[in-house]
Each structure stands twice: as structure tokens, then as C-alpha cells.
Design a protein around this motif. Structure first.
Motif: not given
Ligand code: ZN
Length: 1086
Positions: A141, A143, A255, A320, A516-518
Motif C-alpha cells: 500500500h 500512499d 485504506d 490490510y 488521495h485519502h491522506d
């Protein structure tokens, strides 16, 4: 006339009259009469039966149904608004009600769900276990930004992972891997050798490397707007198709912090075969696993036929990461985390058995969560598979483990490396086929540990969330203008257009990265946040360059240069909500303002800009310099003082769809009568201070209410607090009492970028008598401004010369000013008498309103839901909606109340990896429209979703697609208007995207995507003048643009990878309500 007469009789049945009429007729006429009546009754009965089949439960009763059907055969009177029917969708489970079924035993460090029957997870050690297939799925994964920036992660980790992946997958044909984020793949590919590129393609072709999702990033699902989710998916998929000939079949979202119900709809439209999710509330996971419902058909809440169902696999455990994927016991899983584990000694079979057996038992327990006899176990985690040692030890250890397990015939298990595509193929091949349950709704709010509710990130870093939406709106503007310019003004030389395509591409990819998730979530380290901001700011400049070129090209009908003389709004404007650095100069020769309407419908709104002059005339160049009414309002400093050399000029513009219209601003010497009158509560001294300004200032007594009024509304505002107390709708004479407040929660020890965890549930009220209140009275709009150390708020009421939807809404512009605060979670709150009980609705990624509930059994932060662009509470009489320009967290904590979080600052950290709080917040603007609608159609009062009214949709469009303007001076000579004469699109149509797909080079011509949506809408009691003249059935691409029509047209899947069907530009476009259709259009050179 006869037919109408007949209908009236059926419509209001009067048996005696019918019989008398019939008796008075001659026999033949009587016969025809009865036959006609019988036919009509039979026809309507037949239709009723067809429409009320068990899968489609209509809200309207049978009487209403007959009436509407008869009306549709014989139009008795013209309907103003027909609307989209709400349907009750049948599903095995609705997530909105799931907490009614779940009882939590305790809230220690782990969730524990109480089940009435004995937990049957005792499969391991059975005498003759059922066959089980286990796919070990190696994954890493990555990021694109979190604790480090995208580039930093790539150079320190991701590049190595790709290099090793290539080498090792080639060396071990039984090895598999999945990869999700195309942004990293593109970075690697750019600097890879030709041989390595070819090797990569081969691994993808053989299926050894399974490309999953394939979007530019793995987007957050709470704060992202569907426009941007789609755009980053197209960008990723087009890149994969162009460079690798690849097409992902399965979605992999492991995520994002909670999962939206809208996103599976988009994945289905993109033709995905299945999807995987991970972060949903752990208690819900346990519940679903216990009932073997972790794999389900995810159904849209409006899709009664299940046409858009997609098969979804939910991973059963906390993470995960390898430590949490093998089975329920993470202490066991942790032992198989190579190369960190030193315990494993290959070669000794007895020792091997002792080592492998616990893993086998975990696999068996894992399988108990599912109905089928195949599971997948992700092997990896954040930036794993990064070193040779790690790669080799993971591969060789698992090869050994798998060989041992497969050799144990008594275990009845087959274990091998596998991919997600293989997993979903095995599910498809199951015999007999498994019947998976259907599920509607979504999975917010996420929580993995008791009391940890991830609802803070819905609001964290609001300035960036605001900028993200600014760039999104600008990208849409640039896309449309680029396409129009490329279609309209072919010059033979494409070089310039090509350059602009590259600018558009870079800008698009930066915005895609921000999904993006961050990133959009506001959960990255400060230097990473800055990296995103720099990228967004460069996107802003690149997009403006594209827009400038297109505007000059369109106005001149050819690409003649000179666009450098056009001025655009500097990016600093967005960082400078108090306009301390920026203003437009009006020189003696005047200033031209070119305004673009990015909507496919005409718009009449106010444009406001900051100028250096206070005596101005505004003329519309198109209409022989017709004078346009304008208003001069004060510009305020951060401390709430009037700035002396800056003025806000507002004027009304009228724009056909996708048009450019020029206005001229001239400085005049005669006194300008368009100044607003100001009434201020400031002490006398302050009035003296403001003397240099050009405005007439009068004292505002604290004791009187301020009234802002137009043709639609009468809004009462307290002169003590500057907050709304009452709104009257003039057309219905309905009065709604409202207590508007600004409040602040004190962050608790675990409030952080992710978690909202206030010290106590009761906030302190900030809007008190101490605030400074200003009443701005003008001819185009009137406003009330409040200045408080922690916020500034402007409430606006537009006069009726603008659109009906704007006339009915109260504008709310806030600036949160928490830079000095050491801990505040700032919230705007409304208390009303709406009887909404525990229900509120927020939009799912801007695409439809979804029911949410507050559950007394859960802590307060669990009641905060993501609003991407709107939130509503309603009862049978009234709908109370707040439309928003940007994402926030929102809640209804008590009946009738609605609150929206505006900004958050705290020193604490929530322990989710960031390791710090969020401090020294820059001023953060936010923008809302408050809309109160009396409702006639009460069917949606408590349904799982509802359709907004047309005026509500229109307000959303005004916020999400604002009018865009540029300015220029005397040195540039341009024609005044460009109007592409867009076909009058139906009012419920929305052009989601009109963008180029590849560089426009000779001799290929231009290829564009065109994504069209038919929105569902509901009729309120008073639809006003926003009416729906439907032209569906007449719309085709040959008639869409007056300029030209495309040479070829194909209906495609959402990311333009799969062909749905070839069409002719002359074919009529057929869309049902809620449809989103994607077309690929090719345009030949002129
Ligand atoms: Zn992540």
C-alpha cells in the motif's frame, strides 16, 4: 373536447350522472360510450398492475396513481413540475438501520458484539474439514503523500518496490502481486528502460501483476466530489490503456476511512466486476461476518431493479496489514510477518508443522466469515516488499508454508499466490452459485476501536478543502473552453493547443492527487500538506493559462495571440480572503471583464470583484453598451475595519449556456449613487475611524432586529448577535423560527486530524452580544456582517433581479479565524422546529441525498456525517437545506437542530500515525446557501433518500460551478461575446464533464469525453419559476452545438475504456432519471 369531458367524469366519478348520461343516449352512441369507458378503465388497471409489481413499491396510493396515468393520457392541465418518482428499494439490509440490530456488550479496547445464538467459529480442528481455497495476495500500500511527499515516497520506497517486483515476478512465475495507484506507476514508467517497460507489460498481460482500480489514486470517499472521483479514474484508466493496454477489472479500496454508497455506483458505471473495501465500523464488520454477509451485492438506494448492483467483498479484520489479515488473532498473524520473524526454520518438518498449524487454524476461522469456500489473504502493508531480503524471505517462507499446507490432505486446503481478479473469477464459478445478500446505504462513520470515531477529518484543514473545490471548478471551466476552442477555431497549426493540453494534463493530475485519502482528508504532515498546496497552486496557474488562450481564440474565432494581456485572479486571492493584497485597477480607458458561464443552462447572477475606484459605471458590451445596475460595498480587514482604497463592485450578469460576455467598467467623476448604506453597532470612536471611507455610516441600536428582505424572503436577524432569528417565505406566508449560533467545542485529549473527540459534548456559544454587527443595505443585495475574534460571517439576501433560486436562499459566507486559538472546533449551528427526530440527510459525493441517523447508543462524534455539498433536515411540512461549496462534517444532535463544523485546531494527536495536532490555521473561507422549502409532496419525509427540488439543484450548481471571469485593459482589442448556441438542455440534465482525452494532433483530430447526467428531482409545494421544460427526446449531438457536430460518437463505460455501443451523432440521447452516460466524441479538422 370530448376526451377532456370524458376524463373529467372519470376523474371525479359521479355514478348517477354517468348512468343518466348513458340512458339519454341512443343505443349505438351508448354502446360506443360504454366501450370507451371500459377500455380506459382496463388500460389504467393494466398499467397499475404493471407498475406495482413487488419490486417497485410506489409511494403514491392507487387513487393518485390512476389520476396521474389518466392525466398523462389526456393532459387536462399543463403541469409545472412532474418530478422523479421515489421508489422503495428492496434489499436484504439497509446500513442506515444496521445499529438497530447490533448490541455492543462493552467498550474496552476492542468492540464486542452480542449475538443471541452461540458463536459458531469453531471450524478449526474439525474431523473432516470442508475444502478451502486460500489465495495469498501480495500487495504494497503506497500512499501518494502522508508522512512524506509523493516524490519522497517514490524515490525512497516505491521505485525499489517496482524494480524488485519486476525482477522477482519474472523469476517466480507462481508469484503474483496487485497494484492500485497509477500515479506511482506513471512515475516509474517515465524513467524506466524500454526493456523494463516491455517486461512490465508482459507481467500485466499474463495476469501475474493484477492492476486493481487503476485510478490515479485511491480516493477518499467522504469529502470527494463525484466530478473529481470520475476525473481521476479516467486519468488513471486512460494512462493504463495507452501505455500498457491494461484495463483493471476489480476495485481495491483498502485504506479510505469509511466507504460511500455513491462510489460503488461509479465503479459499476466503469464496468468493474467487483470491489473490495476494508475500513468500516469494526462492530458492523463483526456483525456482518457472524451472519456471513461480508460479501454482498451493493445496491443503489434508488435502483429498484438492481441494474447497478456490484459485488463487494469486505475484509473482516482491523487492517490490510499482514498482522491483521490471516485470521482473527493478530498475535498469531504477526508471526508470519517475514522477514521480521526469526522463528521460522525451514527444513525440519516437525518444527514446520508446529509453526504452520496456527496459521492454518486462522485461515479456517477467517473462512467462517463467508458463505463460499475460497478466501484471500493480503500479504503486505504500507510500503512493503521494498528490499531484496524482504522479498526473498516472504516469497520463500510462504512457498514453504503453502507446500506444507497443500501436502496435508487431512487439512483439505489449497493455498497459492493469487490475485483479486482470480478471486472474483472463483466466486463467479462457484457451483452451485452462492446467493449473496443485497445491501443499500454506506459505511460512515468509521471506527475501529471503541469511542474512536473518524469524523474529524470531514472538516480538517478546510482551507485546502476549499482550494480543492476552487481548482475542481476551474478545471471544468478550462476543459470546456479548451474543447470549444479546439472545435471552433482550427488554424492548421496545433502546436499551441498541444502545449495547452500538457498544461491541462499536469493540472488535472495534481487535482487527482489531491483526492488521495491522506490529502483531501487533511491528515498528512504539514510539509506534505504544503506540497499539495504548491501543486494545487501550480494547477491554478496552468489552468488559467489554458483558459486565457481559449478565451482569446473563441472571441476572435482564431488563435491570434494576445492572451498574455488577459488578467486572471492571482492564486493569492484564495489565500487572502481579506483582500489585503489584491484588487483590480480601473484605468482611465476602463477595464473589460469577460465572464464565462460553465453551466449548460443560462444564468443570471451577481459578479463581485474588488476594485480601486468607488465611482464606476458598468456597461454590457454585447447590448450596445447598455448600462448595468451595480452596487459598491465596503471591503473589510481581518479586524473588521473598512478598507479605504478597496471597494467591492457587484453587478448583474446574464449569460447564455457556455457563453462569454464582456462588461466594461469605467471610472466616472459624477457621484455614484450605488453605495450601500451601513449601520454599525461599533462604539462611536470606531465610526470616526471609518470616516475616510465613502460610505454613509449610521449607528445600529442593539435593541432592534435587522430585516433583510426581497420579493421572496423576509429574514430577521438579531442586531445583538448578527445571527438569523426568523425567515418568512412571502409566497406562502410561512414563518420559520431559527436560532442560528456560532459555537465551539473544546478538543479532548484524543481529538486529532482523524478523530473528533470533544472534551464535553456541550459547546460554548460564541455569538454573543460582544460581537460587532454591520448591516449593509444595497440595491442588489443586502447583508449583515459579524466580526468575532474566531470568525467573520456575512449573511446575504439577493434582490429579486437575480434567479428565483437565489431569491429564495440566504447566502452565508464565513471566514474561520483560528490562527491564534490553541484549541477550538468551530461550528455553525441552527435550531429549528423541524420535526426530523433523529434523521438528517447529507449528499453522497455530490450525487443524491442519503439518510443518516443519530443513535443514542453511540457517542456524539458518531453522529457527525460527511457532507460533500449539502445537508438537510425535514418533516412533513418543511425541508431545511444548507448547500455548501466545500466538504464539512455535519450533524443533527437534537430534534430540529443542524450543525456544520467549519474549522478545527488542537495540539493533541489522535494516535493514528500523524503524531501531531493541527495548529496556526490560516483564515479558512466557507460558503453556503440556506434554503427553506415548504413541501407538498410528503412522501420523502422519512425515506432512505430523496431527490432535491429544481431550485435546490440550481443552488448546488451555483456553488460548485461558479461563474468565471477575466479582465483586460486598453492594450487588447477583442470582440465582446462568444455564444456557442448550446442546445437548450433539459433542466434536469447536467454535463458532468466535457474534456479532451488525448493531445489534439494532426491528422487525428480531437477526441473528447462527454459525460451527461439526468438528475432526479422532486417537486416542492412551490417550485417558483424554476421550471422544467423537458427537451429529452429531441437532444442529439448533431443539434447540441451550433458550431459543428462530432464526426463519430460512441457510448462508453465511465472511464472510456469499454465500448457500450456505437452511435450516430444524429441519434437521440436517451437517459432515464439517475442515469450517467459517457460518450466518446471525435471531431474532424475543419
Ligand atoms: Zn493509505
Amino acid at each position: 373536447m370530448a376526451a377532456r369531458h370524458l376524463v373529467q367524469m372519470v376523474y371525479e366519478p359521479d355514478c348517477e350522472m354517468l348512468v343518466n348520461m348513458a340512458l339519454n343516449m341512443k343505443f349505438k352512441v351508448r354502446l360506443i360510450f360504454f366501450v370507451c369507458v371500459a377500455m380506459i378503465l382496463l388500460m389504467t388497471f393494466f398499467l397499475y398492475l404493471r407498475e406495482s409489481s413487488p419490486t417497485r413499491v410506489r409511494k403514491a396510493d392507487s387513487g393518485t396513481f390512476f389520476l396521474s396515468k389518466i392525466k398523462s393520457f389526456f393532459p387536462v392541465s399543463s403541469e409545472k413540475c412532474s418530478g422523479t418518482l421515489l421508489v422503495n428499494v428492496t434489499a436484504d439490509m439497509q446500513t442506515v438501520n444496521i445499529w438497530d440490530s447490533i448490541d455492543l456488550i462493552s467498550a474496552g479496547t476492542k468492540y464486542k458484539v452480542m449475538f443471541p445464538e452461540e458463536n459458531s467459529k469453531k471450524a478449526a480442528g474439525k474431523a473432516s474439514p470442508s475444502p478451502l481455497t486460500v489465495l495469498i495476495i501480495p500487495h504494497s500500500h503506497n500512499d501518494p503523500g502522508w508522512l512524506r511527499t509523493l516524490d519522497d515516497y517514490f524515490s525512497t520506497s516505491t521505485k525499489k518496490i517496482f524494480d524488485l517486483m519486476l525482477e522477482k515476478l519474472e523469476a517466480h512465475p507462481d508469484m503474483r502481486m496487485v497494484w492500485a495507484e497509477t500515479v506511482f506507476l506513471a512515475l516509474w514508467y517515465e524513467q524506466a528502460s524500454v526493456e523494463n517497460r516491455t517486461s512490465l507489460k508482459k507481467l500485466v498481460d499474463t495476469g501475474q501483476l493484477d492492476l486493481v482500480t487503476g485510478g490515479w489514486v485511491m480516493p477518499d470517499e467522504a469529502s470527494t466530489h463525484y466530478y473529481s472521483i470520475i476525473d481521476q479514474l479516467i486519468e488513471g484508466h486512460q494512462w493504463l490503456a495507452r501505455n500498457l493496454g491494461a484495463r483493471p477489472r476489480i476495485n481495491w479500496s483498502i485504506d479510505p476511512f469509511g466507504h460511500s454508497g455513491t462510489v460503488p455506483h461509479l465503479w459499476r458505471l466503469a464496468n468493474f466486476d467487483g470491489m473490495v473495501i476494508q475500513r468500516i465500523h469494526q462492530a458492523i464488520k463483526d456483525y456482518l461476518g457472524h451472519h456471513k454477509r461480508l460479501v454482498f451485492h451493493w445496491r443503489q438506494i434508488w435502483d429498484d431493479k438492481g441494474y447497478h448492483d456490484i459485488l463487494c467483498h469486505t475484509m473482516p479484520y482491523l487492517s490490510y496489514d499482514t498482522t491483521a489479515t490471516c485470521g482473527p488473532d493478530s498475535n498469531v498473524c504477526r508471526k508470519y510477518l517475514f522477514p521480521y520473524n526469526q522463528e521460522f526454520m525451514a527444513g525440519d518438518r516437525a518444527r514446520l508443522e508446529a509453526f504452520v498449524t496456527p496459521l492454518y487454524e486462522q485461515f479456517r476461522l477467517h473462512a467462517e466469515n463467508y458463505q463460499h469456500n475460497v478466501i484471500f489473504v493480503p500479504l503486505g502493508g504500507d510500503f512493503q516488499w521494498v528490499s531484496l531480503d524482504e522479498f526473498d524471505s516472504k516469497y520463500s517462507s510462504y512457498t514453504e508454508i503453502m507446500a506444507y499446507m497443500n501436502s496435508r490432505s487431512d487439512w483439505n486446503i489449497k493455498v497459492r499466490f493469487g490475485t483479486l481478479t482470480e478471486y472474483f473469477n472463483l466466486l463467479k464459478q462457484a457451483s452451485p452459485p452462492v446467493r449473496y445478500p443485497t445491501v443499500t446505504g454506506d459505511f460512515f462513520v468509521y471506527s475501529e476501536i471503541p469511542n474512536h470515531y473518524w469524523s474529524g477529518y470531514f472538516t480538517s484543514r478546510p482551507l485546502d478543502k476549499f482550494l480543492g473545490r476552487e481548482i475542481q471548478a476551474l478545471l471544468k471551466v478550462a476543459d470546456i473552453l479548451y474543447c470549444l476552442a479546439a472545435i471552433h477555431a482550427r488554424t492548421g497549426s496545433h502546436a499551441h493547443v498541444f502545449e495547452n493540453y500538457k498544461l491541462l494534463e499536469v493540472a488535472r493530475r495534481n487535482l487527482a492527487l489531491y483526492q488521495h485519502h491522506d490529502a483531501i482528508t487533511g491528515t498528512a504532515k504539514p510539509h506534505v500538506v504544503m506540497d499539495y498546496e504548491i501543486r494545487l497552486s501550480s494547477s491554478f496557474n496552468q489552468l488559467q493559462a489554458v483558459v486565457k488562450h481559449a478565451v482569446v481564440t473563441l472571441l476572435r474565432s482564431h488563435a491570434g495571440g494576445g492572451e498574455e494581456l488577459l488578467n486572471v485572479q492571482p492564486f493569492a486571492f484564495a489565500f487572502d480572503p481579506f483582500h489585503s493584497r489584491s484588487r483590480h485597477e480601473i484605468k482611465p480607458a476602463g477595464l473589460k471583464v469577460v465572464v464565462f458561464n460553465p453551466s449548460a443552462f443560462k444564468r443570471a447572477e451577481l459578479i463581485s470583484l474588488v476594485t480601486d475606484k468607488d465611482q464606476i459605471e458598468v456597461n454590457e458590451s454585447r447590448l450596445s453598451n447598455r448600462k448595468v445596475a451595480h452596487q459598491i460595498s465596503p471591503v473589510w480587514s481581518a479586524r473588521g475595519n473598512i478598507l479605504s482604497s478597496r471597494f467591492e463592485l457587484s453587478f448583474r450578469v446574464d449569460l447564455p449556456p457556455w457563453s462569454l460576455v464582456t462588461y466594461t467598467l469605467s471610472a466616472i467623476s459624477t457621484p455614484d449613487s450605488s453605495f450601500t448604506n451601513l449601520y454599525m453597532t461599533l462604539p462611536t470612536g470606531h465610526h470616526q475611524e471609518q470616516k475616510q471611507a465613502s460610505f454613509k455610516i449610521s449607528p445600529l441600536p442593539r435593541s432592534t432586529n435587522i430585516v433583510l428582505e426581497n420579493a421572496c424572503l423576509r429574514v430577521s436577524i438579531s442586531s445583538s448577535t448578527g445571527m438569523i432569528t426568523e425567515i418568512m417565505q412571502k409566497n406562502t406566508n410561512t414563518v420559520t423560527g431559527i436560532a442560528m449560533e456560532m459555537v465551539s467545542y473544546t478538543p479532548g485529549a484524543l481529538s486529532g486530524a482523524y478523530l473528533f473527540w470533544p472534551r464535553i459534548d456541550t459547546p460554548r456559544i460564541l455569538s454573543t452580544d460582544e460581537v460587532n454587527v454591520v448591516h449593509v443595505q444595497g440595491s442588489l443585495y443586502s447583508a449583515v456582517k459579524v466580526v468575532h475574534p474566531l470568525f467573520q460571517t456575512v449573511l446575504k439576501v439577493y434582490n429579486s433581479s437575480t434567479e428565483e433560486a437565489l431569491c429564495r436562499a440566504v447566502g452565508i459566507d464565513n471566514i474561520a479565524t483560528l490562527s491564534e486559538s490553541r484549541g477550538d472546533e468551530l461550528v455553525m449551528r441552527f435550531k429549528t422546529d423541524v420535526q426530523n427526530k433523529d434523521v438528517l440527510y447529507t449528499d453522497g459525493n455530490g450525487l443524491g441525498m442519503v439518510k443518516r441517523r443519530r443513535f443514542p447508543k453511540l457517542p456524539m462524534p458518531a453522529a457527525y456525517y460527511p457532507m460533500t455539498s449539502a445537508v438537510t433536515i425535514q418533516d412533513e411540512h418543511m425541508r431545511f437545506t444548507v448547500h455548501s461549496r466545500q466538504p464539512h462534517g455535519a450533524a443533527s444532535l437534537t430534534p430540529g437542530s443542524l450543525e456544520i463544523m467549519l474549522d478545527r485546531t488542537f495540539r493533541s494527536d489522535d494516535g493514528k500515525g500523524l503524531g501531531e495536532g493541527i495548529q496556526q490555521n490560516p483564515p479558512a473561507p466557507s460558503k453556503f446557501f440556506l434554503l427553506i422549502e415548504p413541501m407538498e409532496n410528503r412522501t420523502s419525509q422519512n425515506s432512505d433518500y430523496f431527490h432535491p427540488t429544481l431550485q435546490s439543484l440550481r443552488l448546488g450548481d451555483v456553488l460548485q460551478s461558479p461563474l468565471y471571469y477575466l479582465t483586460y485593459g486598453e492594450s487588447l482589442d477583442l470582440p465582446a461575446t462568444f455564444n456557442p448556441q448550446l442546445f437548450d438542455l433539459p433542466c434536469d440534465a447536467n454535463v458532468v464533464s466535457f474534456r479532451p482525452l488525448e493531445p489534439d494532433t494532426e491528422p487525428k483530430g480531437l477526441r473528447t469525453a462527454f459525460i451527461l447526467e439526468k438528475r432526479g428531482y422532486e417537486c416542492g409545494a412551490h417550485t417558483g419559476t424554476v421550471q422544467c421544460e423537458s427537451s429529452w427526446g429531441k437532444l442529439s449531438f448533431s443539434s447540441l452545438l451550433e458550431l459543428t457536430s462530432p464526426s463519430s460518437l460512441t457510448e462508453m463505460s465511465l472511464s472510456l475504456i469499454d465500448t457500450i455501443k456505437p452511435l450516430s451523432p444524429f441519434d437521440t440521447l436517451e437517459l432515464q432519471a439517475m442515469d450517467i452516460k459517457t460518450y466518446s466524441l471525435e471531431w474532424d479538422d475543419k
